[in-house]
Design a protein around this motif. Structure first.
Motif, mmCIF file in Angstrom:
data_model
loop_
_atom_site.group_PDB
_atom_site.id
_atom_site.type_symbol
_atom_site.label_atom_id
_atom_site.label_comp_id
_atom_site.label_asym_id
_atom_site.label_seq_id
_atom_site.Cartn_x
_atom_site.Cartn_y
_atom_site.Cartn_z
ATOM 1 N N ASN A 38 0.840 -1.198 0.000
ATOM 2 C CA ASN A 38 0.000 0.000 0.000
ATOM 3 C C ASN A 38 0.876 1.250 0.000
ATOM 4 O OD1 ASN A 38 -2.475 -1.331 0.050
ATOM 5 N ND2 ASN A 38 -2.504 -1.464 2.285
ATOM 6 N N GLU A 160 -7.601 -3.155 -8.004
ATOM 7 C CA GLU A 160 -8.009 -3.937 -6.827
ATOM 8 C C GLU A 160 -9.382 -4.604 -6.971
ATOM 9 O OE1 GLU A 160 -6.188 -4.473 -4.170
ATOM 10 O OE2 GLU A 160 -4.880 -2.781 -3.769
ATOM 11 N N LYS A 163 -10.852 -6.690 -3.853
ATOM 12 C CA LYS A 163 -10.942 -6.058 -2.538
ATOM 13 C C LYS A 163 -12.332 -6.227 -1.922
ATOM 14 C CE LYS A 163 -9.953 -1.686 -0.195
ATOM 15 N NZ LYS A 163 -9.503 -0.278 -0.391
ATOM 16 N N GLN A 191 -3.743 -6.584 -4.793
ATOM 17 C CA GLN A 191 -3.049 -6.913 -3.548
ATOM 18 C C GLN A 191 -3.109 -8.405 -3.227
ATOM 19 O OE1 GLN A 191 -1.036 -4.247 -2.817
ATOM 20 N NE2 GLN A 191 -1.708 -4.188 -0.695
#
Length: 234
Positions: A38, A160, A163, A191
């Motif tokens: 991040n 993302e 997410k 991620q």
């Protein structure tokens, strides 16, 4: 053959210097993944490509055309679709209305794109006349990806997508994105390393606004030291 080339990109957000000479390429018909912790600069990179964040230096080439320095709506018209991290859908619009708004004027293939996305995401056909706000998180992600594909299907920038989704929905999303590679090229920020490693062809790792490593995804999966150092994966 490269579809997108980013060279020596520098971007500031206010007084903060976010991107420091970022350079990478996205091969046509591939899924390229931007990885990093991040705050590494991944989202700013996508927003800089789309023109939402103005780059102070560097070039961005899509196909044979330079696209740096032009407005986001013109970049979109050239065939680049963008799915932001927050999905960016209008909750008061129905699924049908969202699809209709995504169609480009004069696009003879618009209806074909719509049908293909509804085949790929049958949940959206089921909720065709429902407002987008009632959809689950995974269904909203499907809608956001569909809208971006219909609007511009040469290249998709997806930020993302996994997410907040359940493991089952992540599996469905992976299958769908892999199928989309038959029709388009994808630059993905993700991620979830499990997802990224299973669908990515090539990777670039960002750290503190710079590209620090790149290569084929298959090689990164075997490199535990690099995964630990830059991604925090044991």
């Amino acid at each position: 053959m490269s579809l997108l080339k980013v060279d020596n990109l520098e971007t500031y957000l206010g007084q903060y210097h976010i991107l420091h000479g970022v350079s990478f390429e996205v091969k046509r018909g591939s899924i390229t993944v931007l990885l990093g912790r991040n705050g590494a600069g991944k989202t700013t990179t996508l927003r800089s490509i789309m023109g939402f964040n103005s780059a102070s230096k560097g070039t961005i080439q899509y196909g044979d055309e330079p696209i740096h320095g032009i407005s986001p709506h013109l970049i979109s018209r050239k065939g680049i679709g963008y799915v932001p991290e927050n999905q960016g859908i209008f909750k008061t619009l129905t699924v049908q209305e969202t699809f209709s708004l995504a169609k480009m004027k004069g696009d003879s293939q618009a209806e074909e794109k719509v049908e293909w996305m509804l085949d790929l995401f049958p949940d959206l056909k089921k909720y065709w006349t429902k407002k987008s706000g009632v959809l689950s998180g995974g269904q909203k992600q499907m809608l956001a990806i569909s809208r971006a594909y219909i609007n511009g299907n040469g290249l998709l920038l997806i930020d993302e997508p996994s997410k907040g989704l359940s493991p089952i929905m992540v599996e469905k999303l992976m299958e769908s994105i892999l199928k989309m590679k038959e029709k388009t090229t994808i630059l993905l920020v993700e991620q979830n390393f499990m997802m990224a490693s299973r669908i990515g062809d090539d990777f670039y790792i960002m750290d503190d606004g710079k590209i620090v490593l790149n290569g084929e995804m298959a090689s990164l999966v075997q490199d535990r030291e690099t995964c630990q150092k830059y991604l925090g994966i044991a």
